[in-house]
Design a protein around this motif. Structure first.
Motif, PDB file in Angstrom:
ATOM      1  N   LEU A  87      76.693  25.410  71.421  1.00 45.03           N
ATOM      2  CA  LEU A  87      76.526  25.021  72.847  1.00 45.03           C
ATOM      3  C   LEU A  87      77.095  23.658  73.351  1.00 45.03           C
ATOM      4  N   GLU A  88      76.926  22.599  72.328  1.00 50.18           N
ATOM      5  CA  GLU A  88      77.556  21.364  72.549  1.00 50.18           C
ATOM      6  C   GLU A  88      79.140  21.547  72.806  1.00 50.18           C
ATOM      7  N   SER A  89      79.835  22.248  71.923  1.00 51.26           N
ATOM      8  CA  SER A  89      81.260  22.493  72.146  1.00 51.26           C
ATOM      9  C   SER A  89      81.426  22.859  73.492  1.00 51.26           C
ATOM     10  N   GLU A  90      80.919  23.892  73.870  1.00 56.39           N
ATOM     11  CA  GLU A  90      81.259  25.134  74.921  1.00 56.39           C
ATOM     12  C   GLU A  90      80.499  24.511  76.237  1.00 56.39           C
ATOM     13  N   GLY A  91      79.725  23.561  76.307  1.00 51.77           N
ATOM     14  CA  GLY A  91      79.102  23.029  77.181  1.00 51.77           C
ATOM     15  C   GLY A  91      78.106  23.809  78.021  1.00 51.77           C
ATOM     16  N   GLU A  92      77.500  24.892  77.190  1.00 56.77           N
ATOM     17  CA  GLU A  92      76.638  25.753  77.946  1.00 56.77           C
ATOM     18  C   GLU A  92      74.932  25.470  77.937  1.00 56.77           C
ATOM     19  N   ARG A  93      74.386  26.107  78.567  1.00 55.50           N
ATOM     20  CA  ARG A  93      73.124  25.906  78.531  1.00 55.50           C
ATOM     21  C   ARG A  93      72.517  27.109  77.244  1.00 55.50           C
ATOM     22  N   PRO A  94      71.443  26.522  76.549  1.00 56.53           N
ATOM     23  CA  PRO A  94      70.943  27.706  75.701  1.00 56.53           C
ATOM     24  C   PRO A  94      70.179  28.601  76.330  1.00 56.53           C
ATOM     25  N   VAL A 115      63.081  29.512  56.086  1.00 62.50           N
ATOM     26  CA  VAL A 115      63.154  28.438  56.858  1.00 62.50           C
ATOM     27  C   VAL A 115      64.524  27.495  56.715  1.00 62.50           C
ATOM     28  N   ARG A 116      64.982  27.504  55.538  1.00 62.76           N
ATOM     29  CA  ARG A 116      66.322  26.955  55.297  1.00 62.76           C
ATOM     30  C   ARG A 116      67.262  27.627  56.066  1.00 62.76           C
ATOM     31  N   ASN A 117      67.339  28.883  56.045  1.00 55.76           N
ATOM     32  CA  ASN A 117      68.497  29.680  56.717  1.00 55.76           C
ATOM     33  C   ASN A 117      68.450  29.357  58.148  1.00 55.76           C
ATOM     34  N   LEU A 118      67.006  29.669  58.958  1.00 55.42           N
ATOM     35  CA  LEU A 118      66.896  29.435  60.242  1.00 55.42           C
ATOM     36  C   LEU A 118      67.386  27.980  60.715  1.00 55.42           C
ATOM     37  N   ALA A 119      67.093  26.874  59.742  1.00 55.39           N
ATOM     38  CA  ALA A 119      67.586  25.649  60.093  1.00 55.39           C
ATOM     39  C   ALA A 119      69.278  25.594  60.237  1.00 55.39           C
ATOM     40  N   GLY A 120      69.782  26.326  59.433  1.00 53.60           N
ATOM     41  CA  GLY A 120      71.075  26.333  59.545  1.00 53.60           C
ATOM     42  C   GLY A 120      71.771  27.093  60.561  1.00 53.60           C
ATOM     43  N   GLU A 121      71.188  28.020  60.998  1.00 52.76           N
ATOM     44  CA  GLU A 121      71.447  28.704  62.258  1.00 52.76           C
ATOM     45  C   GLU A 121      71.352  28.042  63.415  1.00 52.76           C
ATOM     46  N   ILE A 122      70.316  27.254  63.581  1.00 55.24           N
ATOM     47  CA  ILE A 122      69.867  26.456  64.862  1.00 55.24           C
ATOM     48  C   ILE A 122      71.047  25.223  65.034  1.00 55.24           C
ATOM     49  N   GLY A 123      71.406  24.786  63.513  1.00 61.50           N
ATOM     50  CA  GLY A 123      72.558  23.612  63.838  1.00 61.50           C
ATOM     51  C   GLY A 123      73.721  24.495  64.314  1.00 61.50           C
ATOM     52  N   GLN A 124      73.982  25.666  63.725  1.00 61.03           N
ATOM     53  CA  GLN A 124      75.403  26.160  64.317  1.00 61.03           C
ATOM     54  C   GLN A 124      75.196  26.405  65.895  1.00 61.03           C
ATOM     55  N   GLU A 125      74.080  27.038  66.098  1.00 61.74           N
ATOM     56  CA  GLU A 125      74.019  27.240  67.518  1.00 61.74           C
ATOM     57  C   GLU A 125      74.206  26.208  68.431  1.00 61.74           C
ATOM     58  N   TYR A 126      73.360  24.970  68.060  1.00 60.74           N
ATOM     59  CA  TYR A 126      73.619  23.932  68.708  1.00 60.74           C
ATOM     60  C   TYR A 126      74.878  23.141  68.878  1.00 60.74           C
ATOM     61  N   ALA A 127      75.614  23.479  67.905  1.00 59.98           N
ATOM     62  CA  ALA A 127      76.922  22.989  67.893  1.00 59.98           C
ATOM     63  C   ALA A 127      78.027  23.633  68.800  1.00 59.98           C
ATOM     64  N   GLU A 164      71.065  17.047  63.625  1.00 57.40           N
ATOM     65  CA  GLU A 164      72.114  17.997  64.254  1.00 57.40           C
ATOM     66  C   GLU A 164      71.793  18.382  65.741  1.00 57.40           C
ATOM     67  N   VAL A 165      70.496  18.187  66.001  1.00 61.30           N
ATOM     68  CA  VAL A 165      69.913  18.658  67.348  1.00 61.30           C
ATOM     69  C   VAL A 165      69.699  17.453  68.334  1.00 61.30           C
ATOM     70  N   GLU A 166      70.000  16.326  67.677  1.00 63.23           N
ATOM     71  CA  GLU A 166      70.044  15.098  68.332  1.00 63.23           C
ATOM     72  C   GLU A 166      68.555  14.958  69.176  1.00 63.23           C
ATOM     73  N   ASP A 167      67.838  14.885  68.271  1.00 55.92           N
ATOM     74  CA  ASP A 167      66.158  14.762  68.871  1.00 55.92           C
ATOM     75  C   ASP A 167      65.457  14.066  67.515  1.00 55.92           C
ATOM     76  N   LEU A 168      65.717  12.761  67.227  1.00 55.85           N
ATOM     77  CA  LEU A 168      64.833  12.329  66.252  1.00 55.85           C
ATOM     78  C   LEU A 168      63.439  11.799  66.674  1.00 55.85           C
ATOM     79  N   ASP A 169      63.276  11.784  68.034  1.00 56.70           N
ATOM     80  CA  ASP A 169      61.844  11.314  68.380  1.00 56.70           C
ATOM     81  C   ASP A 169      60.867  12.379  68.016  1.00 56.70           C
ATOM     82  N   LEU A 170      61.171  13.638  67.625  1.00 54.16           N
ATOM     83  CA  LEU A 170      60.078  14.588  67.163  1.00 54.16           C
ATOM     84  C   LEU A 170      59.645  14.159  65.740  1.00 54.16           C
TER      85      LEU A 170
END
Length: 901
Positions: free
Chosen positions: A175-182, A161-173, A212-218
């Motif tokens: 996508l944000e930097s490159e302006g791509e859609r997931p 679970v911890r590793n997966l959370a880290g990978e999600i953070g990297q993937e989101y960063a 990291e994924v900018e969704d504190l509403d969750l």
């Protein structure tokens, strides 16, 4: 006996048994006599059980690639079962180790498989195998997780679970930097991880991922009553390290969660941190429990928040009156004196009790040769600070018919001119927070024929009312008439009194009186300066545009000669107070002043505005900006580096790490900075460690107190008083005694030593000057405002504090608060219970329920709380209404408590 290496062994270090796992099942490898066989065969040191598991897993890999779907399904289910069992129970899961060579094979087979349930099952397994086998930066664990069954994420273990959370953070960063859609929906695994973390005491990991994924509403969907406090405590501590406006957003989520679970005291503290009046009112309207409402009122009173209760907030007239009385802080004096009686320190002290000249080992003191008027003035301040709030002393409150030479009148007239003003005002300090007695005793001085005595009495009225609100508004009634008098000293006394009485009140009646003075062109600079600073205090942290405009007009109307006066620096400081802690809101005004102000004061004003606006925010960029200003060489007539040095301390004072780093930076400024920077460094150190005597800071200030530059020495001596304020610290007291002998022939330095001695014994050790409260979470703007004014005045000590404006020291009254824990019952009567008091431990984000204090002692309330200390109840008989045990805390009986006897 040590083992001898086997020269024929191919194992590490030459040992025959190197690399062999411990245990009874381990096979023993006997060195072969036949070296050729040895070279041709590699041995693996596996137990029978491990060997069987390895072969079994290899068989599963073969069966997965079988053409028969039935065999494939059985193999996949069996492999999944093996891996899940191992990842939950083993530190290093053996299936992952044994499947390592087959990871590429399984990946290739997955690509060839047609879409089916079996393919998603294999994706789940590949996702777990990628935990240790995928290449750096490939994020294959996340890729296969999204393509898999999306089943129970926790069944694969915490590390997955911890590793997966880290990978999600990297993937989101990325996508944000490159302006791509997931390429795939990241929020499904995010929701599963957040839900899993919140159920397993990993609230900090859940919050980090959502930020990291900018969704504190969750967070609002998954948090529950069992983890809401831990989640919010992480959010509020995390907010200190975020830039504006992200910090406001995070605090707002914490407030929302507290309100969801009816944690009203903590919700109110968070609303005060947000400085949002609507949120504060919402707490009151949502809370139905009258006992909790009373506790909320105590929190508002401690913060110095002006708050008027109406029918919407409390329907019952009787209850509303009782609650308003608590908000108005009327009972503060009563509680403070109860603490003093309990600790047995009610006996008045005289200045000689503080000086302790007899401990100087009979060494000849040069005091006899210094100006006696200066020493009488120092004695007045020491007497006021030491007996603050006690209502009695041996200099000012004794009756007139007392023995000759000892009456209050004679002490008053032992001072010259402006000294009489400070002496009369000291009576207000002695009667601090006791409005009725204070006004009665000050009344006699209001009828004096001496204008300085009247001015001091008016200032005393302001001091008595400081922090106490009254529906009858006696301060306004008394002082408003004197504001219009012709004598400047009387006007200053009345104006400063209004500023102290109504600090933070945002009272329009006061502003109209003070603005009228600012607009009068015939008024002298000193009256204008004190009017502006009082106006700044009344509207501290309000961003009130009209008030800011009036102060700017007053500033731009001054001539070049007036701007060179020491008191002129109060005008930009008043403007800074209006924007205290408001960060980017100050930029428009700062840009305007860069074009309209005289260049002589332009940079000075800019430093003050930004240091006030970012005070207590910990903004690293601003600290770097101020440090950059300190590296410049001044043009003649400039004075902006003093405020820049103070600005470093003001910005960085919010949290412990920032304070430590700033102390180190200030050491560098002492070594390499110009002389005007060195003069401000001791004051910055004093602000960073106010009422918190750290040994390293104490040693630095002690060294500087004997500096060859008199200004540096004076600043260091005053700062020694500030860091020890209200602590009765024996080491600082000893240092100051020695300094009184060392500087005995210099009236000015000796005056500073005496002031510092008075501060160290402030309120006989019961009062703090720290602007922080509620476990260092809340910063009181009025308290910080008082400290900032006093410190800026100390930048030019010879002209102001050692001149005729020594009464600016009374601005410290705004920061004075009892450092106590007073427990009361449901009827608000004092209730003595056992509490443990110890050094606070930071447990934010730690698993389980660690102890929040260490090195504690058990006492009966009321008790004193030193800097960095925390209290907790030592009995289960009562439950505190507020989880923060500071100031006044209401206790209610625990219905589940059963006495063992």
């Amino acid at each position: 006996m040590s083992k001898t290496p086997n020269p024929n062994s191919t194992g590490p270090s030459g040992y025959a048994d190197a690399g062999k796992p411990a245990g009874d099942e381990a096979t023993v490898k006997v060195p072969s006599k036949d070296s050729k066989k040895k070279a041709n065969k590699k041995y693996e040191y596996l137990s029978e059980e491990d060997l069987a598991l390895k072969q079994q897993l290899e068989l599963y890999v073969e069966r997965i690639q079988d053409a028969d779907p039935g065999l494939q399904k059985v193999a996949l289910e069996s492999m999944r079962q093996e891996i899940q069992t191992a990842t939950i129970s083993m530190t290093v899961p053996k299936p992952l180790k044994f499947l390592r060579p087959h990871y590429g094979t399984l990946k290739r087979f997955y690509e060839k498989m047609p879409d089916s349930d079996l393919k998603t099952l294999l994706a789940d397994i590949l996702s777990v195998l990628a935990l240790t086998m995928s290449a750096e930066g490939e994020r294959e664990s996340l890729k296969y997780r999204v393509l898999g069954t999306q089943g129970d994420i926790g069944s694969w273990g915490h590390e997955y679970v911890r590793n997966l959370a880290g990978e999600i953070g990297q993937e989101y960063a990325k996508l944000e930097s490159e302006g791509e859609r997931p390429l795939y929906d990241l929020m499904v695994p995010v929701q599963q991880i957040v839900s899993f973390n919140l159920k397993h005491n990993a609230e900090s990991d859940a919050v980090d991922l959502l930020i990291e994924v900018e969704d504190l509403d969750l967070l609002l969907e998954h948090v529950d009553s069992s983890n809401c406090k831990r989640t919010c405590s992480y959010l509020t501590s995390f907010a200190k390290y975020l830039p504006w406006p992200d910090d406001i957003l995070v605090l707002d989520y914490a407030y929302t969660i507290y309100m969801m679970f009816e944690e009203y005291p903590l919700a109110l503290v968070t609303a005060l941190a947000l400085d949002n009046m609507e949120s504060i009112k919402k707490v009151f309207t949502s809370c139905d429990d009258n006992l909790q409402k009373r506790q909320l009122c105590y929190i508002l009173a401690r913060h110095g928040q002006t708050f008027d209760l109406d029918e919407k907030l409390c329907a019952s007239d009787e209850d509303r009156e009782a609650l308003q009385e608590i908000v108005n802080n009327v009972k503060l004096s009563e509680g403070y004196l109860a603490l003093a009686r309990d600790i047995e320190v009610m006996e008045p002290k005289i200045p000689d009790d503080i000086y302790k000249r007899h401990l100087l080992d009979g060494r000849a003191s040069g005091e006899q040769s210094v100006n006696s008027a200066t020493q009488n003035l120092a004695a007045i301040f020491v007497n006021a600070f030491v007996n603050a709030g006690f209502g009695q002393d041996k200099l000012m409150t004794i009756p007139s018919e007392a023995t000759s030479g000892g009456s209050s009148t004679s002490w008053l007239f032992k001072n010259k001119e402006h000294g009489k003003a400070s002496a009369a005002a000291s009576l207000g300090m002695i009667l601090l927070w006791d409005v009725d007695s204070g006004l009665a005793q000050l009344d006699k001085y209001l009828h004096s024929t001496d204008t300085h005595v009247i001015a001091g009495a008016l200032l005393g009225v302001g001091i008595v009312n400081c922090g106490i609100k009254n529906d009858l508004e006696p301060a306004l009634a008394l002082l408003s008439d004197y504001v219009r008098k012709d004598d400047p000293s009387i006007r200053i006394g009345a104006i400063m009194g209004l500023g102290l009485s109504y600090a933070g009140a945002r009272n329009e009646e006061i502003s109209s009186i003070l603005i009228h003075i600012l607009e009068d062109n015939k008024v002298s600079l000193d009256v204008i300066a004190f009017t502006a600073i009082s106006l700044g205090l009344v509207y501290v942290g309000s961003c009130h545009h009209e008030i800011a405009q009036e102060i700017i007009y007053a500033l731009t109307d001054r001539s070049e000669a007036e701007l060179g006066e020491p008191l002129a620096r109060l005008l930009p400081l008043a403007l800074g107070l209006v924007y205290l802690g408001k960060q980017d809101d100050v930029e428009a005004i700062a840009d305007l002043l860069k074009t309209t102000l005289h260049k002589k004061i332009r940079k000075h004003c800019d430093m003050i505005l930004h240091s006030c606006a970012y005070a207590g925010t910990g903004n690293v960029l601003k600290v770097q900006h101020f440090l950059g200003q300190c590296g410049q060489h001044l043009v003649k007539g400039e004075s902006f580096q003093g405020p820049a040095v103070l600005g470093i301390a003001m910005v960085a004072m919010s949290e412990e790490l920032g304070i430590e780093m700033t102390i180190r930076s200030l050491e560098h400024l002492l070594q390499y900075g110009d002389q005007n920077i060195r003069r401000a460094v001791p004051l910055a150190l004093g602000l960073l460690c106010i009422s918190n005597p750290k040994v390293n800071v104490m040693d630095t200030l002690s060294r500087l107190s004997r500096d060859s530059d008199i200004e540096v020495a004076m600043a260091a001596i005053i700062s020694l008083g500030l860091i020890g304020a209200g602590t009765n610290n024996a080491r600082i007291a000893g240092m100051l005694r020695n300094l009184s002998n060392y500087h005995g022939r210099d009236a000015n330095l000796l005056f500073c030593v005496r002031i510092a001695q008075g501060l160290v014994h402030l309120g006989k050790g019961l009062i703090t000057l720290s602007p922080y409260h509620s476990e260092r979470f809340l910063l009181s703007p009025t308290a910080l405002g008082g400290l900032i004014i006093m410190l800026h005045m100390c930048l030019d000590m010879k002209s102001i504090i050692l001149g005729k404006y020594h009464y600016v020291l009374y601005f410290l009254t705004l920061a004075m608060q009892p450092r106590m824990l007073m427990t009361v019952d449901e009827k608000l009567n004092p209730l003595s219970v056992a509490v443990r008091v110890g050094q606070a431990v930071d447990v934010i984000g730690q698993a389980g329920r660690p102890k929040t204090i260490t090195g504690f002692q058990t006492h009966l309330t009321p008790v004193l709380l030193a800097a960095g200390e925390r209290a907790e109840l030592a009995t289960e008989k009562y439950i505190p209404v507020s989880p923060i045990l500071e100031g006044f805390v209401i206790l209610k009986e625990n219905p589940e408590y059963r006495d063992d006897n």
